[in-house]
Enzyme design. Structure first.
Site: not given
Ligand SMILES: NC(=O)c1ccc[n+]([C@@H]2O[C@H](COP(=O)([O-])OP(=O)(O)OC[C@H]3O[C@@H](n4cnc5c(N)ncnc54)[C@H](O)[C@@H]3O)[C@@H](O)[C@H]2O)c1
Length: 269
Positions: A158, A162
């Site tokens: 993640y 990002k």
């Protein structure tokens, strides 16, 4: 009112959370909004609420894992409303089960996280820009995360996705700025609906307390905090701002990490 008058915008992941708040505020500010989500029931509810408040919106199915569906979403804005001025790449896959530390990382989970949380932003941007250019430009807003700026004990995929969103934001801003396409990223930090905070089960309650404590503001974030920033970035008020990553995190990341220990030991340094 009217800060987005005559504009058409798409918000992905608009059936709940920050996307819902943003889609509603875009409509309140005069934009025609494509409420795009994999959850059509939720998207239709949001559209009904926008229309009941006097706004104009379209519920559009999108699976951000699918290039075809993302292209269809962009074309739906053009076909229904005639143009596209704003794209908020907000939706993400938020399933962290196999997304742990780098040694324990599940490879399938890594690939899926990149597909949903980074490739989707590229594809939204890729399909939106040509349509935006037909009417002289537009504003693209990508939702990154505090996780794209600092690391945690897990969620390695993640975080990398990002961080990639931030890089992609800058590439887009550099490559299309002269054609009047602006692109900025929002990096939220612990944002929850008030009802979620109120009814949080024990592990989440503890996290909320920790985040509330370490932020510089008295509370954690709510979706309207992000929607307000997204409207600014979508509007002409931010015409001179591009390629930026703006943290909306209550000052979470600005604090010298030593401050907590200094406070605990009651030192006046
Ligand atoms: N909530 C936070 O504390 C926080 C912090 C940092 C970053 N973010 C980021 O903010 C964004 C929004 O998060 P949120 O907390 O509002 O989430 P949320 O779960 O409230 O909303 C996400 C929406 O995305 C939709 N969605 C999920 N998978 C999809 C898919 N494959 N295709 C299309 N739509 C899909 C869901 O149906 C849902 O409506 C995400 O990009 C997230 O990574 C959230």
């Amino acid at each position: 009112m009217g800060r987005l008058e005559n504009k058409v915008g798409i918000v992905t992941g608009a059936a709940s959370g920050m996307g819902e708040a943003t889609a509603k505020l875009f409509a309140q500010e005069g934009a025609k909004v494509v409420v795009a989500d994999i959850n059509m029931e939720g998207a239709k509810r949001v559209v009904a609420e926008i229309e009941a408040a006097g706004g104009i919106a379209l519920a559009q199915y999108v699976d951000i894992g699918s290039p075809e569906k993302i292209e269809e979403m962009v074309l739906a804005a053009k076909n229904e409303f005639g143009r596209l001025d704003i794209l908020h790449n907000n939706a993400a896959r938020l399933d962290f089960k196999g997304d742990v530390d780098v040694v324990g990382m599940d490879v399938f989970e890594w690939d899926e996280t990149m597909r949903f949380n980074l490739r989707s932003v590229l594809l939204g941007t890729k399909y939106a820009i040509p349509v935006m250019l037909e009417n002289g430009g537009g504003s693209i807003i990508n939702t990154s995360s505090m996780g794209g700026l600092v690391s945690e004990l897990g969620k390695s995929a993640y975080a990398a996705a990002k961080a990639g969103v931030i890089s992609l934001t800058k590439s887009t801003a550099v490559q299309y700025g002269k054609q009047n396409i602006r692109c900025n990223a929002i990096a939220p930090g612990m944002v929850l609906n008030e009802s979620v905070v109120e009814h949080a089960p024990e592990p989440l309650r503890k996290l909320i307390d920790i985040y509330t404590d370490v932020k510089c503001t008295p509370r954690i974030g709510n979706p309207m905090d992000i929607a307000n920033l997204a409207v600014f970035l979508a509007s002409d008020e931010s015409a001179f701002i591009t390629g930026q990553v703006i943290s909306a995190d209550g000052g979470l990341l600005i604090k010298n990490p030593a401050v907590a220990e200094i406070q605990k030991q009651n030192l006046s340094w």
